[in-house]
Design a protein around this motif. Structure first.
Motif, short mmCIF file in Angstrom:
data_model
loop_
_atom_site.label_atom_id
_atom_site.label_comp_id
_atom_site.label_asym_id
_atom_site.label_seq_id
_atom_site.Cartn_x
_atom_site.Cartn_y
_atom_site.Cartn_z
N ILE A 1 -8.68 3.57 0.01
CA ILE A 1 -7.31 3.67 0.50
C ILE A 1 -7.02 2.58 1.50
O ILE A 1 -6.03 1.88 1.44
CB ILE A 1 -7.09 5.03 1.18
N SER B 1 -8.06 -0.75 3.65
CA SER B 1 -8.89 -1.92 3.47
C SER B 1 -9.94 -1.95 4.54
O SER B 1 -9.71 -2.38 5.66
CB SER B 1 -8.00 -3.15 3.57
N HIS C 1 -12.49 -3.55 3.95
CA HIS C 1 -13.16 -4.84 3.73
C HIS C 1 -12.95 -5.70 4.93
O HIS C 1 -12.01 -5.52 5.71
CB HIS C 1 -12.56 -5.55 2.52
N ASN D 1 1.94 1.89 -11.34
CA ASN D 1 1.48 2.57 -10.14
C ASN D 1 2.45 2.60 -8.99
O ASN D 1 2.19 3.28 -8.01
CB ASN D 1 0.18 1.91 -9.66
N MET D 2 3.51 1.87 -9.09
CA MET D 2 4.43 1.95 -7.96
C MET D 2 5.15 3.29 -8.02
O MET D 2 5.55 3.73 -9.08
CB MET D 2 5.45 0.82 -8.02
N GLU E 1 -0.37 12.20 -1.89
CA GLU E 1 -0.86 10.85 -1.73
C GLU E 1 -0.19 10.15 -0.58
O GLU E 1 -0.82 9.48 0.23
CB GLU E 1 -0.62 10.05 -3.01
N ILE E 2 1.13 10.30 -0.56
CA ILE E 2 1.85 9.62 0.51
C ILE E 2 1.36 10.09 1.86
O ILE E 2 1.16 9.31 2.79
CB ILE E 2 3.36 9.88 0.37
N LEU E 3 1.13 11.38 1.93
CA LEU E 3 0.74 11.91 3.23
C LEU E 3 -0.71 11.58 3.57
O LEU E 3 -1.03 11.31 4.71
CB LEU E 3 0.93 13.43 3.23
N ILE E 4 -1.53 11.59 2.58
CA ILE E 4 -2.92 11.22 2.84
C ILE E 4 -2.97 9.80 3.35
O ILE E 4 -3.66 9.48 4.31
CB ILE E 4 -3.77 11.34 1.56
N ARG E 5 -2.21 8.97 2.69
CA ARG E 5 -2.20 7.57 3.12
C ARG E 5 -1.74 7.46 4.55
O ARG E 5 -2.30 6.74 5.36
CB ARG E 5 -1.27 6.80 2.20
N ARG E 6 -0.71 8.19 4.86
CA ARG E 6 -0.22 8.12 6.23
C ARG E 6 -1.25 8.62 7.20
O ARG E 6 -1.42 8.09 8.29
CB ARG E 6 1.03 8.98 6.36
N ARG F 1 0.83 -1.21 0.00
CA ARG F 1 0.00 0.00 0.00
C ARG F 1 0.85 1.24 0.00
O ARG F 1 0.55 2.22 -0.65
CB ARG F 1 -0.89 0.01 1.24
N GLU G 1 -8.39 -1.87 -3.78
CA GLU G 1 -8.08 -2.82 -2.72
C GLU G 1 -8.01 -4.23 -3.28
O GLU G 1 -7.17 -5.05 -2.90
CB GLU G 1 -9.13 -2.71 -1.63
N MET H 1 3.67 1.60 -1.24
CA MET H 1 4.43 1.82 -2.47
C MET H 1 3.57 2.08 -3.68
O MET H 1 4.09 2.44 -4.73
CB MET H 1 5.31 0.61 -2.75
N LEU H 2 2.30 1.86 -3.53
CA LEU H 2 1.44 2.01 -4.70
C LEU H 2 0.61 3.25 -4.61
O LEU H 2 0.19 3.66 -3.54
CB LEU H 2 0.52 0.79 -4.83
N ARG I 1 1.93 13.43 -5.77
CA ARG I 1 2.51 12.21 -5.20
C ARG I 1 2.76 12.40 -3.72
O ARG I 1 2.44 11.54 -2.91
CB ARG I 1 3.82 11.93 -5.92
#
Lengths: 197, 743
Positions: B522, B524, B526, B554-555, B579-584, A142, A151, A144-145, B576
């Motif tokens: 973003i 899971s 699920h 996408n990597m 994105e990294i920060l949003i994910r974090r 996750r 998902e 890295m992508l 980019r």
């Protein structure tokens, strides 16, 4: 640039460190200078914020993991020997120095192929149980992508990765399986950094 | 209407075209060119394969053909004055303003080497070769003397590597190469203009003495250094001025433009390098000005700079197309073809030779592929055309020069511009043998690349940190005090993340889901249970191929690509990073433990962030940002599985929550919990408030209770903490002084 002398006098235990990590005196001095630079408050050890002050690491998708690797479990600071020991993993492999050239009883050098792989493995394996579970793999994936990967696609990729590597069918990748899956890859080059003098 | 016959009556309807003709036609031209741009971007794929300059020239050609067929003349607007005084400044201002300073200064030696020496090499080489060719009677160009050849050669040495840059960014070129090409393109404008004025002066002289040559060289240095000094002067004055503009926010952007233009004009007055002056002015000014002005001004400035530059460049290319058809050409096969040939040859050889000389001084050396990229990426562009078109008529064979230049530009832009992508991709593709990779290998190798990149960054491989450190100290002690309105010592986390996170917050609002917690794609969300119960799937070869595809597309690529400033026509892109920060942020929100007072305090702090920050641009900003990343204290890695810098993630992420009121939904202990919740209701939109001094001091107030204040956390000094529940966000201090606790 920086201090002109490449003397290791200021560095505590310089000789042992050089012996242990294989860094030359010039390398060690430069690393020490860098360590001092990162250590903004002159504490003699690095804390988390010192690492985070490196802007590029903030933008590295797995920056957190990399930083985390420097901290031994339970410790909040990194002293210079620990700093250097981790960096030693990235020294280019010495092709001319065979293991027999040193004492046979020496532990695996930090920059051997196996050690490099172990380092990489531990970036996945956060709970240090010796296996990379599906969840751990997913976490790194996750990171890295980009976000537009769904998902489901992520799960498939992780699933496939495990299927490819998992030989003993325990739904996780052990270190040996990890090593085997990367046997064709030139790890010595990929995981090496040319340290400056 | 018969108004002339009967002047006593009031004319109901009149038309007076001549009165508005000039501005009207100008507007139409600009609109036309802009429509063309809209057209290209509708079909996005086109711009990947065909550089924008190609498209613009094509449209220009079409319009020119139309005009020619109706026997219209294009407006005779592109005179020397118009170009040098009105069209060139925006372009170079844009170059200077958006130049990524950190990589630039790290490579400044190389950049200048290629720009200055390279351009000289090219000019003189091409000039001399052409002069040699001119001696051959068969070609009929004997009347072009040496000076004129040199003049022409200097004009066509000006490269404009925009198209090449776009391609390189997509495929993956290391940062060093990137910045060198970028910098070279930037600075050789300056060099070319200097050479141009020198040679055109010389071309007028009937006889050139050897002392003239020495004078020429001396002049070169005077011009160059003088330009830089002027630029610095104006830059500092501009920065100083913006220190006092907090009450007149509306005209803040004006200062940026006026001062840089002034720098340009004054340099022109003294006939020193105005291009260098304006570039230096922009670089110097940007750093301080962006701290002093409000965010809106900051955004305005950036947008306007880009806009003006784009308009100017578009017009020039467009005009090129039109003029190609409508102007009277003088074609000489020999001259044109040889020009093309020599341009290639000299650039290629030049790259080889120069790189051989400079490589030993570089830590990261350029290999042959890099050199090929450098050489092949040397497209000619707008400046070249404008310079040749504005040659005075008394230059012998001016039309031939125009024709030859246009031919070169069109050739390089179309042929090289379109072919560079396939060629570079081909060269690159041979490096990795993709078919042999398993998914594992692909994922793990990319991971390792990131690791190595991170370690290299950590070790400061790229930076001559000694000088940088010295400069930083000087900067802190002297410059910042004078030039910044509100100078905080550097170790303030607040300003650091403000920038980043506020922008994130604003952007997040634009996404369909207003609340990150509801972003399923973003994280899971699920059922994890479902995963365990799922039987082992069988993957077909097609599935695997698809996975490879997904991975390769996408990597995240490793940082060696300087993403932020790739496309010259767009504003720096930080998606980019976002994105990294949003994910974090999302991951930290999930793992945020209730009752962690520290985190909550940080949350609160960051929630109350103000909008002092400007639009994030990943180059400089991150530099400063992370210099500031002093997350308050260090919390032990208590949570067993959580990543170490969880706290840090807090700080980043919660900032994102600032405007968005993305307050964590976990139960929160202490007084802050309720305050947070209170805020959640109150703030539906990002708060673009000017911050007060006090705003910046939120962290310490809270921090002090939980932990010893982190060292160097300046805002603790005497500023009232903003920890009263609900206050920060509700306090709408819009136009009060901007606290800019930054860097």
């Amino acid at each position: 640039m920086g201090s002109s002398s490449s003397s290791t006098e200021r560095i505590p235990d310089a000789q042992e460190l050089m012996q242990e990590t294989g860094f030359s005196a010039a390398h060690l001095v430069r690393l020490y200078e860098r360590f001092e630079f990162l250590d903004k408050d002159d504490r003699g050890e690095l804390r988390l914020d010192d690492f985070e002050a490196v802007s590029e690491l903030a933008m590295n998708p797995i920056g957190d993991r990399i930083i985390g690797a420097f901290f031994s479990p339970g410790r909040e600071t990194v002293d210079f020997p620990s700093f250097v020991r981790i960096l030693a993993h990235f020294r280019p492999t010495d092709t001319n120095r065979t293991r027999n050239g040193r004492n046979g009883a020496q532990p695996e050098p930090a920059n051997s192929r196996t050690s490099k792989l172990k380092f990489a493995f531990q970036l996945y394996d956060q709970d240090r149980d010796g296996k990379v579970s599906r969840e751990e793999l997913l976490q790194v994936l996750r990171m890295m992508l980009e976000m537009q990967v769904t998902e489901e696609q992520l799960q498939s990729i992780a699933e496939r990765a495990i299927q490819e590597a998992d030989l003993d069918r325990d739904d996780a990748i052990s270190f040996d399986e990890f090593k085997k899956s990367l046997e064709k890859v030139d790890i010595e080059h990929k995981m090496s950094v040319r340290f400056l003098e | 209407e018969d108004d002339t016959k009967n002047p006593a009556n009031l004319p109901v309807f009149t038309m007076d075209y001549p009165r508005i003709q000039v501005p009207f036609e100008f507007t139409l031209w600009v609109l036309l060119a802009s429509f063309a741009k809209i057209g290209f971007h509708i079909y996005h794929k086109i711009t990947i394969w065909i550089p924008e300059s190609c498209l613009l020239i094509s449209i220009g050609l079409i319009v020119g053909a139309i005009m020619h067929s109706v026997k219209e003349e294009p407006p005779a607007v592109l005179s020397s004055n118009v170009f040098f005084l009105y069209m060139l400044p925006p372009i170079v201002l844009d170059n200077g303003y958006f130049m990524p300073t950190r990589p630039f200064f790290e490579n400044v030696g190389t950049v200048l080497w290629y720009a200055v020496v390279g351009t000289l090499w090219n000019s003189i080489g091409i000039g001399l070769s052409l002069f040699a060719i001119c001696q051959i009677e068969a070609f009929g160009v004997q009347d072009i003397n040496l000076q004129e050849n040199l003049l022409f050669a200097s004009i066509i040495s000006a490269v404009d590597p925009v198209a090449a840059l776009n391609v390189f960014e997509d495929i993956g070129v290391n940062e060093q190469l990137y910045i060198v090409i970028f910098g070279e393109g930037l600075f050789n404008d300056a060099v070319t203009v200097v050479l141009y004025s020198m040679f055109s002066f010389l071309a007028d002289l009937p006889v050139v003495e050897s002392e003239d040559v020495f004078l020429g060289v001396a002049r070169f240095f005077v011009v160059g250094v003088g330009g830089v000094l002027f630029g610095l002067l104006f830059g500092f004055v501009a920065a100083f001025t913006t220190r006092f503009t907090h009450n007149v926010r509306q005209i803040e952007p004006l200062f940026v433009f006026m001062y840089s233009y002034l720098a340009y004009l004054v340099a022109e007055l003294f006939a020193i390098s105005s291009v260098l002056a304006i570039i230096t002015c922009a670089i110097t000014m940007k750093y301080y000005v962006e701290e002093n002005v409000s965010q809106r001004s900051c955004t305005t400035i950036r947008h306007v700079v880009k806009m003006l530059a784009t308009v100017s460049e578009t017009l020039i290319f467009f005009f090129l197309g039109v003029v190609t058809i409508t102007t009277e050409h003088e074609w000489s096969w020999a001259y044109v073809l040889f020009t093309l040939l020599f341009a290639f040859v000299w650039r290629g050889i030049g790259m080889l030779v120069l790189t051989q000389i400079i490589n030993p001084f570089r830590t990261i050396q350029f290999n042959y592929k890099d050199q090929f990229g450098l050489a092949y990426g040397g497209l000619r562009g707008a400046i070249c055309f404008a310079l040749v078109f504005t040659l005075p008529d008394n230059i012998n064979r001016r039309n031939l020069f125009v024709t030859a230049s246009i031919a070169i530009i069109i050739f390089t832009v179309f042929i090289q511009g379109i072919s560079i992508r396939p060629i570079v991709e081909y060269i690159n593709i041979r490096r990795t043998n993709k078919d042999l990779n398993t998914i594992n290998v692909e994922v793990h190798t990319r991971m390792m690349e990131h690791v190595v990149c991170g370690i290299e960054d950590l070790c400061g491989q790229w930076s001559h940190y000694y000088w940088k450190d010295k400069f930083k100290k000087f900067n802190d002690r002297v410059l910042r005090r004078i030039l910044l309105r509100d100078n905080r010592a550097e170790s303030s986390i607040v300003s650091l993340y403000k920038k980043l996170e506020l922008q994130n917050a604003i952007d997040l609002l634009d996404t369909p889901l207003g609340d990150l917690s509801a972003a399923p794609s973003i994280i899971s969300l699920h059922d994890e249970k479902k995963e365990a119960a799922r039987p082992k799937r069988k993957f077909l070869a097609a599935d695997v191929r698809k996975m490879h595809d997904i991975l390769s597309k996408n990597m995240y690529k490793i940082r060696h690509k300087t993403i932020a400033y790739t496309n010259k026509y767009n504003l720096p892109d930080n998606s980019r990073a976002r994105e990294i920060l949003i994910r974090r942020h999302a991951s930290i929100r999930r793992s945020l433990r209730p009752g962690s007072l520290r985190e909550l305090k940080l949350l609160e702090v960051l929630n109350a962030m103000t909008d002092r920050s400007c639009v994030f641009s990943a180059g400089d900003e991150v530099d400063r940002l992370s210099a500031r990343v002093q997350a308050s204290g260090v919390s032990p890695r208590s949570s067993s599985r959580s990543l170490v810098p969880m706290r840090r993630l807090n700080t980043i992420q919660e900032q994102g929550g600032s405007g968005k009121s993305v307050v964590d939904e976990g139960p929160s202990g202490g007084p802050f919990g309720s305050s947070l919740r209170g805020r959640k209701a109150a703030v539906p939109a990002p708060r673009r408030r000017s911050s007060d001094r006090e705003d910046d001091s939120e962290p310490p107030g809270g921090e002090e209770e939980a932990l010893p204040p982190p060292p160097g956390w300046v805002p603790e000094d005497g500023d009232p903490g903003e920890n009263e529940a609900g206050n920060p966000l509700l306090r709408h201090s819009s136009q009060t002084s901007r606290g800019s606790s930054r860097l």
